[in-house]
Design an enzyme around this catalytic site. Sequence first.
Site, PDB file in Angstrom:
ATOM      1  N   THR A 129       0.744  -0.948  -0.319  1.00 39.89           N
ATOM      2  CA  THR A 129       0.259   0.091   0.010  1.00 39.89           C
ATOM      3  C   THR A 129       0.577   0.685   0.247  1.00 39.89           C
ATOM      4  O   THR A 129       1.463   1.245   0.854  1.00 39.89           O
ATOM      5  CB  THR A 129      -0.944  -0.103   1.957  1.00 39.89           C
ATOM      6  OG1 THR A 129      -1.538   1.613   1.356  1.00 39.89           O
ATOM      7  CG2 THR A 129      -0.254  -0.401   2.478  1.00 39.89           C
ATOM      8  N   GLU A 131       0.031   3.658   1.864  1.00 40.38           N
ATOM      9  CA  GLU A 131       0.761   3.813   3.247  1.00 40.38           C
ATOM     10  C   GLU A 131       2.118   3.636   3.696  1.00 40.38           C
ATOM     11  O   GLU A 131       2.067   3.784   5.061  1.00 40.38           O
ATOM     12  CB  GLU A 131      -0.448   2.782   3.945  1.00 40.38           C
ATOM     13  CG  GLU A 131      -1.960   3.751   4.648  1.00 40.38           C
ATOM     14  CD  GLU A 131      -2.245   5.611   4.474  1.00 40.38           C
ATOM     15  OE1 GLU A 131      -1.540   5.290   5.577  1.00 40.38           O
ATOM     16  OE2 GLU A 131      -2.430   6.868   4.132  1.00 40.38           O
ATOM     17  N   TYR A 157      -0.616   0.944  11.096  1.00 42.14           N
ATOM     18  CA  TYR A 157      -1.293  -0.024   9.307  1.00 42.14           C
ATOM     19  C   TYR A 157      -0.006  -0.836   8.464  1.00 42.14           C
ATOM     20  O   TYR A 157       0.493  -0.954   7.809  1.00 42.14           O
ATOM     21  CB  TYR A 157      -2.436   0.821   9.202  1.00 42.14           C
ATOM     22  CG  TYR A 157      -2.999   0.351   7.638  1.00 42.14           C
ATOM     23  CD1 TYR A 157      -3.393  -1.378   7.109  1.00 42.14           C
ATOM     24  CD2 TYR A 157      -2.630   1.191   7.239  1.00 42.14           C
ATOM     25  CE1 TYR A 157      -3.484  -1.975   5.990  1.00 42.14           C
ATOM     26  CE2 TYR A 157      -2.717   0.342   4.978  1.00 42.14           C
ATOM     27  CZ  TYR A 157      -3.334  -0.889   4.559  1.00 42.14           C
ATOM     28  OH  TYR A 157      -3.777  -1.195   3.650  1.00 42.14           O
ATOM     29  N   LYS A 161       1.339  -3.174   7.006  1.00 40.86           N
ATOM     30  CA  LYS A 161       1.931  -3.574   5.357  1.00 40.86           C
ATOM     31  C   LYS A 161       3.451  -3.493   5.315  1.00 40.86           C
ATOM     32  O   LYS A 161       3.936  -4.470   4.212  1.00 40.86           O
ATOM     33  CB  LYS A 161       1.147  -2.081   5.052  1.00 40.86           C
ATOM     34  CG  LYS A 161      -0.313  -2.925   5.022  1.00 40.86           C
ATOM     35  CD  LYS A 161      -0.259  -3.643   3.848  1.00 40.86           C
ATOM     36  CE  LYS A 161      -2.405  -3.924   3.953  1.00 40.86           C
ATOM     37  NZ  LYS A 161      -2.403  -5.150   3.229  1.00 40.86           N
TER      38      LYS A 161
HETATM   39  O1  F7E Z   1      -8.708   8.115   4.992  1.00 35.28           O
HETATM   40  C1  F7E Z   1      -9.355  11.981   5.736  1.00 35.28           C
HETATM   41  C2  F7E Z   1      -8.060  10.853   6.542  1.00 35.28           C
HETATM   42  O2  F7E Z   1      -9.698   6.064   5.555  1.00 35.28           O
HETATM   43  C3  F7E Z   1      -8.517   9.159   3.613  1.00 35.28           C
HETATM   44  C4  F7E Z   1      -7.227   2.709   3.229  1.00 35.28           C
HETATM   45  O3  F7E Z   1      -7.731   1.449   1.942  1.00 35.28           O
HETATM   46  O4  F7E Z   1      -5.607   3.703   1.641  1.00 35.28           O
HETATM   47  C5  F7E Z   1      -6.836   3.601   2.829  1.00 35.28           C
HETATM   48  O5  F7E Z   1      -6.884   4.217   4.093  1.00 35.28           O
HETATM   49  C6  F7E Z   1      -8.456  10.067   4.137  1.00 35.28           C
HETATM   50  C7  F7E Z   1      -7.070  10.548   5.589  1.00 35.28           C
HETATM   51  O6  F7E Z   1      -7.732   6.252   3.622  1.00 35.28           O
HETATM   52  C8  F7E Z   1     -12.552  11.667   7.333  1.00 35.28           C
HETATM   53  O7  F7E Z   1      -7.676  11.501   8.071  1.00 35.28           O
HETATM   54  C9  F7E Z   1     -11.634  13.112   7.085  1.00 35.28           C
HETATM   55  O8  F7E Z   1      -6.498  11.542   4.946  1.00 35.28           O
HETATM   56  O9  F7E Z   1     -10.433   6.747   3.376  1.00 35.28           O
HETATM   57  P1  F7E Z   1      -9.343   7.113   4.263  1.00 35.28           P
HETATM   58  P2  F7E Z   1      -6.741   5.689   4.360  1.00 35.28           P
HETATM   59  O10 F7E Z   1      -6.252   6.265   5.453  1.00 35.28           O
HETATM   60  O11 F7E Z   1      -5.972   7.458   2.438  1.00 35.28           O
HETATM   61  C10 F7E Z   1      -4.813   3.533   1.626  1.00 35.28           C
HETATM   62  C11 F7E Z   1      -3.912   3.070   0.104  1.00 35.28           C
HETATM   63  C12 F7E Z   1      -5.045   1.824   2.130  1.00 35.28           C
HETATM   64  O12 F7E Z   1      -3.914   0.970   2.252  1.00 35.28           O
HETATM   65  C13 F7E Z   1      -5.749   1.636   3.712  1.00 35.28           C
HETATM   66  O13 F7E Z   1      -6.057   0.123   3.748  1.00 35.28           O
HETATM   67  O14 F7E Z   1      -8.921  11.359   4.231  1.00 35.28           O
HETATM   68  N1  F7E Z   1      -9.954  11.409   6.489  1.00 35.28           N
HETATM   69  N2  F7E Z   1     -12.328  12.580   7.383  1.00 35.28           N
HETATM   70  C14 F7E Z   1     -11.561  11.076   6.776  1.00 35.28           C
HETATM   71  N3  F7E Z   1     -11.133   9.431   7.007  1.00 35.28           N
HETATM   72  C15 F7E Z   1     -12.283   8.373   7.390  1.00 35.28           C
HETATM   73  N4  F7E Z   1     -12.167   7.712   7.460  1.00 35.28           N
HETATM   74  N5  F7E Z   1     -13.550   9.314   7.949  1.00 35.28           N
HETATM   75  C16 F7E Z   1     -13.837  10.540   8.529  1.00 35.28           C
HETATM   76  O15 F7E Z   1     -14.268  11.121   8.310  1.00 35.28           O
END
Ligand code: F7E
Length: 345
Positions: A129, A131, A157, A161
């Site tokens: 990923t 990440e 995470y 990974k």
């Molecule tokens: O957050 C911001 C949060 O949870 C994206 C997974 O598939 O992609 C994914 O990880 C961004 C972050 O995805 C909210 O702080 C704001 O900056 O949708 P996310 P992620 O963390 O990028 C990678 C490539 C993976 O490998 C992972 O498994 O959005 N954000 N407000 C928020 N995020 C969430 N979840 N909820 C909010 O309310």
Amino acid sequence: MAKKALITGIAGQDGGHLAKLLHEKGYEVYGVIRGQLEASHPRYVAVKEEMPYVNLVMADLTDLSALTRAVQEIKPDEVYNLAAISHVGYSFRDPILTADVTGKGVLNVLEAIRLSGLEKTTRFYQASTSEMFGGLDYNRPDKGYDEDALFHPRSPYGVAKLYGHWITKNYRESYGMHASCGILFNHEGERRGPEFVTRKISKSVARIKLGLQECIELGNLDSKRDWGYAGDYVEGMWRMLQQDEPGDYVLATGETHTIREFCEIAFREIGIEIEWQGEGPGEIGLDKASGKTLIKINPDFFRPAEVDILLGDPTKAETALGWERKVDFPGLVKLMVEHDLKAEA
Ligand code: F7E
């Protein structure tokens, strides 16, 4: 004879897309579903109903014996390890479980193949990923991360990974396994869980349009992500395992957008222009026409450490695998909102 593929994480977003793709390509598809489920369990039933062609196998990524038994019985030609604790925010709350499943779980799958004597015949895909990069300034985010960029994970995470990534490379180098890592940037769509920000927004926008919800509460609006469509990305996973040699490949779009932009485009799909007012945790997003507050900040969604920007460079996958994406960023937002308008009605 049809090729056999074993997918861990069959009940997740990518598992569903990949199972469909492999079934269409004529594979016999096996999916690992977490142990101890009765055939009447709702999760089991849901997967069976949607994908009747998948043969479900009970096993857990933390259980080497169950994984070994599955590999010995099936003797798969290809194994796709998609299972993980995959929510970055959640991984701060349960870092040990995340290390066991997302990190050491990869080793269990590799060992199940090796202990079965299949390390020279079974091909292996590891879901690495973006990440793992972490998005720090010195790490060239302007150019886009490619396969040679530095790693600096910013969450339990990402750290787990990174272990999975390196142990996969180690098994390739130590035992000559055809083991490849797809370093995938964010990939979204109608199958995405509502705990991830894109689906949370598309679902909430649909519910607001239908009068079922008043507003959305979000965390950091300014982080930037390289968002593609998950259906396009599973094709890249399959292509990696069809190469003569194993390798590591970035799958990304080469574009990055803020959460704020995702919100604006999603609301535009239902005819609403968002106007932003205020700053920091007090910022709100208003319906420009009615003045109604539609977006609020809730600091509960902030993370202890954030990845501010992710941008990938998919040149290697495009040239070596002939991989291309069909859905662009506005197309992705549209597809998700349209899906949720129907699903929530
Ligand atoms: O957050 C911001 C949060 O949870 C994206 C997974 O598939 O992609 C994914 O990880 C961004 C972050 O995805 C909210 O702080 C704001 O900056 O949708 P996310 P992620 O963390 O990028 C990678 C490539 C993976 O490998 C992972 O498994 O959005 N954000 N407000 C928020 N995020 C969430 N979840 N909820 C909010 O309310």
